[in-house]
Design an enzyme around this catalytic site. Structure first.
Site, PDB file in Angstrom:
ATOM      1  N   HIS A  78      -8.694   9.017   7.240  1.00 38.65           N
ATOM      2  CA  HIS A  78      -8.256   7.678   7.655  1.00 38.65           C
ATOM      3  C   HIS A  78      -6.778   7.655   7.998  1.00 38.65           C
ATOM      4  CE1 HIS A  78      -6.376   6.520   3.729  1.00 38.65           C
ATOM      5  NE2 HIS A  78      -7.362   7.219   3.182  1.00 38.65           N
ATOM      6  N   ASP A  80      -4.708   4.813   7.964  1.00 37.65           N
ATOM      7  CA  ASP A  80      -3.847   3.833   7.304  1.00 37.65           C
ATOM      8  C   ASP A  80      -3.318   4.351   5.978  1.00 37.65           C
ATOM      9  OD1 ASP A  80      -6.545   3.649   6.315  1.00 37.65           O
ATOM     10  OD2 ASP A  80      -6.017   1.777   5.311  1.00 37.65           O
ATOM     11  N   ASP A 140      -2.002  10.515   1.668  1.00 40.27           N
ATOM     12  CA  ASP A 140      -3.263   9.778   1.661  1.00 40.27           C
ATOM     13  C   ASP A 140      -3.230   8.802   2.826  1.00 40.27           C
ATOM     14  OD1 ASP A 140      -5.577   8.450   1.021  1.00 40.27           O
ATOM     15  OD2 ASP A 140      -4.721   7.328  -0.642  1.00 40.27           O
ATOM     16  N   GLU A 174      -9.114   2.062   5.880  1.00 41.01           N
ATOM     17  CA  GLU A 174      -9.896   2.541   4.732  1.00 41.01           C
ATOM     18  C   GLU A 174      -9.346   2.007   3.432  1.00 41.01           C
ATOM     19  OE1 GLU A 174     -10.814   5.459   1.385  1.00 41.01           O
ATOM     20  OE2 GLU A 174      -8.893   4.749   2.206  1.00 41.01           O
ATOM     21  N   ASP A 197     -10.107  13.629   1.926  1.00 41.91           N
ATOM     22  CA  ASP A 197      -9.360  12.485   1.400  1.00 41.91           C
ATOM     23  C   ASP A 197      -9.197  12.570  -0.117  1.00 41.91           C
ATOM     24  OD1 ASP A 197      -8.045  10.041   1.419  1.00 41.91           O
ATOM     25  OD2 ASP A 197      -9.874   8.845   1.477  1.00 41.91           O
ATOM     26  N   HIS A 379      -0.592   6.240  -3.357  1.00 42.61           N
ATOM     27  CA  HIS A 379      -0.347   4.797  -3.355  1.00 42.61           C
ATOM     28  C   HIS A 379       0.987   4.392  -3.975  1.00 42.61           C
ATOM     29  CE1 HIS A 379      -4.845   3.448  -2.860  1.00 42.61           C
ATOM     30  NE2 HIS A 379      -4.555   4.538  -2.149  1.00 42.61           N
TER      31      HIS A 379
END
Length: 410
Positions: A78, A80, A140, A174, A197, A379
């Protein structure tokens, strides 16, 4: 591998943070820009069936180089990055030959410490890519994209490596649970796929949470505080009572492995109306159903306790455990395991304490386990990845393509 790191460092400069409050797809303009750049890069590599659609889904195919039938397989990542931390003006730094201790992030006081992240003790001698302490890194999942494209580049450069059709897909949004919303499985053309991922080297995952969201909406009455006696009903007070009714031992910070949880992810507070946003997670369908019932029970109890004001509950399912759709195809997992072992990587089969595009895609007819990228601490500003881990991910992708072709050779 020579292009891998430069490719990754280029990708993280794109600000592709997804926006949960924006219901367009993609949810941020930066994803459109990055998708267009990837589309052009895949064209330059000479791949076939290179497309970009109105929602910025990018797909391409590397045609088979063998003269016997091999099922088409796919690799997906992904574009994003998480809304949990800024992805704008990412400034990565490379820490060569890490020898332990704290790593200074940028010019401030922020550090990446093995006291907080003990996995660093296992990474002595590795080359790390970290943030500068102001943003997330974007491994990520831009590491996954860089690893997939580098693997494809290697397959093109070495035609002696046999492979069937290799399908590539890059998805938006995602991180906010919408990565599969507009994914065209039929157009993609693979019989099965792997999301690239995962986290540390060796991760191989085909189980994830059953997931739902819950909105606890507390209704009060707003009156000027100077004349509020006997009239005001503060919805924030109601909300706080509900929070205290939820089990502290069943929160993310107190659970691991196959344990589910209730997670208060955000709140919008006001006197007249307050809303608590929860996510519910459990590895069993029955467990998720029990969590929904528990929340409804607590809402009912609180409503009975209130003389004024009220509470309502709105629950929506998000995704289901892909295990149900992947386990009937054990060769998909076996090929990944054998490929990792061939590359000197010990497979670490574990449940995903979250979700991936692969969870929803598996229920859309595309069985889709998850393979590592080599990254850690996604994150947040302490995100990092090892160069060696990225290289191993590339090797595993190439080997999966090769092992699949050899498996079906007559």
């Amino acid at each position: 591998m020579e292009n891998l790191i430069q490719r990754f460092l280029r990708y993280v400069t794109y600000d592709t943070q997804s926006k949960p409050k924006n219901h367009h797809c993609p949810s941020s303009a930066g994803q459109k820009v990055f998708a267009q750049a990837l589309y052009e890069e895949l064209l330059e590599l000479g791949l076939s069936d290179v497309t970009i659609d109105s929602h910025s889904y990018v797909m391409a195919k590397l045609k088979s180089n063998v003269d016997y039938p091999v099922p088409a397989i796919g690799f997906i990542a992904h574009m994003d990055t998480s809304p949990d931390a800024s992805g704008k003006h990412v400034v990565p730094q490379i820490v060569e030959n890490y020898q332990g201790g704290d790593i200074a992030l940028g010019k401030g006081d922020e550090v990446l410490s093995p006291i907080q992240y003990p996995e660093l003790h296992q990474l002595h001698g590795k080359n790390l890519i970290t943030t500068d302490g102001n943003t997330l890194l974007g491994a990520d999942n831009k590491a996954g994209i860089a690893e997939i494209i580098t693997a494809i580049e290697m397959l093109i450069a070495d035609p002696s490596i046999p492979h069937g059709d290799i399908c590539i897909g890059f998805t938006p949004d995602e991180e906010i649970g919408r990565g599969a919303n507009h994914f065209d499985v039929e157009k993609f053309g693979a019989e099965w796929a792997y999301t690239i991922d995962g986290g540390p080297v060796g991760e191989l995952e085909y189980e994830n949470f059953h997931a739902a969201t819950a909105e606890v909406i507390c209704h009060g009455v707003s009156v000027h505080p100077g004349t509020a006696k006997g009239k005001m009903v503060n919805a924030m007070h109601i909300a706080s009572r509900f929070v205290l009714m939820m089990p502290e031992e069943e929160t993310p910070q107190n659970t691991e492995g196959y344990e589910g949880f209730f997670h208060l992810s955000s709140a919008c507070m006001g006197v007249a109306k307050s809303q608590l946003d929860y996510i519910l997670r459990d590895f069993e369908r029955e467990g998720l159903a029990a969590r929904k019932a528990f929340m409804q029970q607590k809402v009912d109890e609180l409503n009975k306790q209130l003389s004024k004001g009220s509470v309502e509950l709105v629950i929506n399912d998000s995704y289901a455990n892909m295990k149900e759709m992947v386990e009937p195809h054990p060769h998909i997992i076996e090929l990944a395991k054998v490929s990792m072992e061939h590359c000197g990587v010990e497979p670490l089969i574990k449940p995903i304490r979250g979700g991936t595009d692969g969870a929803r895609l598996s229920f859309m007819g595309l069985p889709c386990p998850n393979i590592f990228t080599g990254g850690y601490n996604f994150h947040g500003i302490h995100e990092f990845i090892t160069i060696e881990g990225m290289e191993q991910a590339v090797s595993v992708i190439v080997t999966v393509a090769e092992k699949t072709a050899l498996h079906y050779k007559q």
